[in-house]
Design an enzyme around this catalytic site. Structure first.
Site, PDB file in Angstrom:
ATOM      1  N   GLU A   1      34.490   8.241   0.236  1.00 12.74           N
ATOM      2  CA  GLU A   1      34.140   9.041  -1.161  1.00 12.74           C
ATOM      3  C   GLU A   1      35.210   9.906  -1.541  1.00 12.74           C
ATOM      4  O   GLU A   1      35.251  10.937  -1.961  1.00 12.74           O
ATOM      5  CB  GLU A   1      32.933  10.050  -0.755  1.00 12.74           C
TER       6      GLU A   1
ATOM      7  N   GLU B   1      25.828  12.936   6.652  1.00  9.35           N
ATOM      8  CA  GLU B   1      26.493  14.491   6.689  1.00  9.35           C
ATOM      9  C   GLU B   1      25.394  15.033   7.733  1.00  9.35           C
ATOM     10  O   GLU B   1      24.715  15.939   7.532  1.00  9.35           O
ATOM     11  CB  GLU B   1      26.197  15.011   5.534  1.00  9.35           C
TER      12      GLU B   1
HETATM   13  O1  9MR Z   1      27.932  12.810  -6.533  1.00 13.12           O
HETATM   14  C1  9MR Z   1      26.799  13.285  -6.571  1.00 13.12           C
HETATM   15  C2  9MR Z   1      25.973  14.290  -7.398  1.00 13.12           C
HETATM   16  O2  9MR Z   1      26.015  13.405  -8.516  1.00 13.12           O
HETATM   17  C3  9MR Z   1      24.888  14.666  -6.563  1.00 13.12           C
HETATM   18  O3  9MR Z   1      24.142  15.754  -7.473  1.00 13.12           O
HETATM   19  C4  9MR Z   1      25.203  15.093  -5.358  1.00 13.12           C
HETATM   20  C5  9MR Z   1      23.591  15.494  -4.653  1.00 13.12           C
HETATM   21  O4  9MR Z   1      23.079  14.471  -4.179  1.00 13.12           O
HETATM   22  O5  9MR Z   1      25.611  14.324  -4.298  1.00 13.12           O
HETATM   23  C6  9MR Z   1      26.885  13.791  -4.796  1.00 13.12           C
HETATM   24  O6  9MR Z   1      27.451  12.996  -4.060  1.00 13.12           O
HETATM   25  C7  9MR Z   1      27.746  13.417  -2.744  1.00 13.12           C
HETATM   26  C8  9MR Z   1      27.519  12.478  -1.713  1.00 13.12           C
HETATM   27  O7  9MR Z   1      25.930  11.589  -1.941  1.00 13.12           O
HETATM   28  C9  9MR Z   1      27.613  12.911  -0.335  1.00 13.12           C
HETATM   29  N1  9MR Z   1      28.752  13.309  -0.047  1.00 13.12           N
HETATM   30  C10 9MR Z   1      29.149  14.383  -1.010  1.00 13.12           C
HETATM   31  C11 9MR Z   1      29.045  13.747  -2.325  1.00 13.12           C
HETATM   32  C12 9MR Z   1      29.817  14.546  -3.629  1.00 13.12           C
HETATM   33  O8  9MR Z   1      29.047  16.018  -3.733  1.00 13.12           O
END
Ligand code: 9MR
Length: 580
Positions: free
Chosen positions: A497, A385
């Site tokens: 994802e 990101e």
């Molecule tokens: O699913 C993930 C969640 O458990 C975490 O709290 C969050 C922050 O680290 O990240 C979520 O995963 C994200 C991923 O790492 C990057 N793209 C968006 C995902 C969904 O929010």
């Protein structure tokens, strides 16, 4: 022969004495327990507990200071402690009244460090931005006190402190926690110090263990045993193992997503994000995962604040468990993620490092994490990101951007390549599927990196989609045109994802539309050879990141299995598509 007879005699005499004692105890109404019912917990596996080391005297526990930093918009920004849990170690099954006894010894070199042992009756649900507490008791030595903390789900927390006798402070402290009816009895060095009401913290009958010390501190867990307190009670112990699909399950999985893909579309991995706690504690979750998917992405376990909680401390256990599980079940692994602006521990964001120091921190982090999984993790989201949510500009807030400007991207890719020259390296972002400024900017970035010879191999299209009354996700045909220009640069692509959030309308009709949408994207990935994976962000609504943290009983609705792990229309539509 003589020896055997003698042994037998001793044995029977031993039992006869116990028998007599028993009769007396039964008369007293407490029943009778065989000393052999006592179980040793330190004989089990503590090598997979982050921060623990098995030594001659017991288990040395080091405090990693692992904590969860709340999201930017949370009212309270205080990091939430996230101590490691021994998920691959002893699991104790209990029935009735039982006692757990532990010897917690502070080291002479660090007599002031705090020492904790946590017994979980229900494991927490840990995401990276929040932690939903389960049910647990923590016993701890803090200063001159024994502290007892009761956690009964979210926001229900009780803490007691009892002064330690002088003898308990100079040597090890023997602490025992007994569940007797609906109360806990707490003892220090064989003296009962408290009776506390038990709100049913161990009602599940299955107990897990975790241990930690104050940050950078250490202590010795010198003994840990459990025993039933009467004849009606039971304690049994086993080590929790990495789940592997049995041969029969393998055979019956011929129409699973991964098997269909392996047969009909062998280049395309069917992947999903995976969390360590359900993987090791929910058998059904693990079984579906091994049966249906050929690739895993650790959802949080490899993120910076999870895996690298202190400047010199690493917590690899959860990521290791996912990697070991994937290997044992013949699955590929996609690592996530190395350079991101989120999920950073306070030691990185809260200090005044110079630019050079930050650069060194990132280089060391990448070398250590990628190096550990070299040859096992096939591909990485090196940069996650990099762009503003829906804009064309790079996010500038991360320490990586702050120290290196936009060059942090090339830097991270080069460092990852150096650590594992075979790994396929990706940049991963959301809202890229639409043609528009963000995807234009990503395209321009990828092009310039490739022109400069930076080792970039692919782009991850996250595809977190919403489907509501007034919003429909981008059509597959539109996405097709957009993705093609990335492929034309010579890059691989992956759906990294995917989830399709139905928000507050998950009617049958909507579930059907969700299914069709999933199918249209999978078909696209099947059709275009540059797609290496079709991966969803979790597979069961039960543990989906779409569950909001404040909704303890709520679940998401965007994935392909429901909150009871039953396949949804989306599952069947993917299955149908893969049959072709
Ligand atoms: O699913 C993930 C969640 O458990 C975490 O709290 C969050 C922050 O680290 O990240 C979520 O995963 C994200 C991923 O790492 C990057 N793209 C968006 C995902 C969904 O929010």
């Amino acid at each position: 022969m003589r020896v055997n007879l003698l042994e037998k005699k001793r044995y029977w005499w031993g039992h006869a004495w116990k028998g007599l004692a028993c009769i007396a105890l039964v008369a007293l109404g407490t029943g009778c327990v065989n000393a052999n019912d006592k179980v040793e917990l330190l004989d089990k596996d503590w090598t997979h507990l982050a921060g623990a080391e098995m030594v001659d005297e017991g288990v040395r526990i080091e405090g990693l200071g692992r904590a969860i930093v709340p999201t930017d918009d949370a009212d309270d920004q205080t990091p939430v402690a996230n101590p490691p849990i021994n998920l691959r170690g002893p699991v104790l099954r209990v029935k009735g009244d039982f006692a757990l006894s532990a010897r917690l010894s502070r080291l002479e070199s660090s007599p002031d460090d705090s020492a904790y042992l946590t017994i979980y009756g229900e494991l927490p649900l840990t995401q990276d931005e929040w932690r939903q507490d389960g049910r647990a008791v923590t016993l701890g030595l803090e200063g001159n006190d024994l502290i007892v903390e009761l956690q009964n789900g979210i926001d229900d927390y009780e803490r007691h402190a009892y002064p330690l006798p002088a003898s308990a402070m100079s040597q090890g402290t023997d602490v025992s926690l007994a569940r007797i009816g609906d109360r806990f009895s707490i003892r220090i060095n064989d003296e009962t110090v408290a009776l506390i009401d038990d709100p049913g913290l161990f009602d599940s009958g299955v107990l897990w263990f975790g241990a930690s010390a104050s940050e950078d501190g250490e202590y010795l867990l010198q003994s840990l045993t459990a025993r039933p307190l009467d004849r009606r009670s039971e304690v049994t112990i086993m080590d929790n193992q990495i789940p592997v699909l049995s041969a029969e399950e393998e055979v019956s999985a011929a129409t699973s997503l991964r098997h269909l893909a392996e047969k009909n579309h062998p280049r395309l991995y069917i992947g999903t994000a995976v969390a360590a706690i359900p993987l090791l504690s929910d058998k059904k979750y693990a079984r579906i995962l091994a049966r249906e998917f050929s690739m895993v992405t650790p959802e949080n376990a490899m993120k910076f604040q999870f895996i690298h909680p202190g400047p010199d401390s690493y917590a690899f256990a959860d990521a290791d468990a996912i990697v070991d599980f994937a290997q044992a079940n013949d699955m590929a692994i996609h690592g996530h993620t190395l350079a991101w602006k989120e999920a950073l521990p306070r030691w990185v964001t809260g200090s005044d490092y110079t630019d050079q120091q930050l650069k060194d921190i990132l280089a060391k982090h990448i070398a250590k994490v990628v190096g550990r999984y070299k040859g096992r993790v096939q591909s990485w989201d090196v940069v996650n990101e990099p762009f503003e949510p829906f804009g064309a500009t790079l996010r500038t807030g991360s320490p990586w951007y702050q120290s290196m400007g936009k060059d942090y991207i090339a830097f991270a890719l080069r460092e990852a390549h150096r650590a594992d020259p075979e790994a396929r390296l990706y940049i991963n972002d959301y809202a890229l599927e639409h043609p528009g400024p963000k995807s234009d900017a990503m395209h321009a970035l990828a092009k310039s990196l490739l022109e400069r010879g930076v080792p970039l191999h692919g782009i991850g299209f996250q595809m977190h989609e919403d489907m509501t009354d007034d919003y429909q996700p981008v059509e597959a045909s539109v996405f097709r045109d957009n993705v093609q220009r990335f492929i034309d640069l010579g890059l691989e692509v992956r759906i990294s994802e995917m989830d399709v959030n139905l928000q507050d309308n998950d009617s049958q009709e909507r579930l059907q539309q969700q299914a069709e949408y999933y199918r249209s994207i999978l078909e696209l990935a099947m059709d275009i050879p540059a797609f290496t994976a079709f991966s969803t962000w979790g597979f069961t609504d039960r543990y989906s990141s779409l569950q909001e943290w404040w909704e303890a009983d709520g679940f998401g609705n965007g994935l392909i299995f429901d909150a009871n792990h039953q396949p949804k229309p989306a599952y069947f539509s993917l299955q149908e598509a893969l049959k072709e």
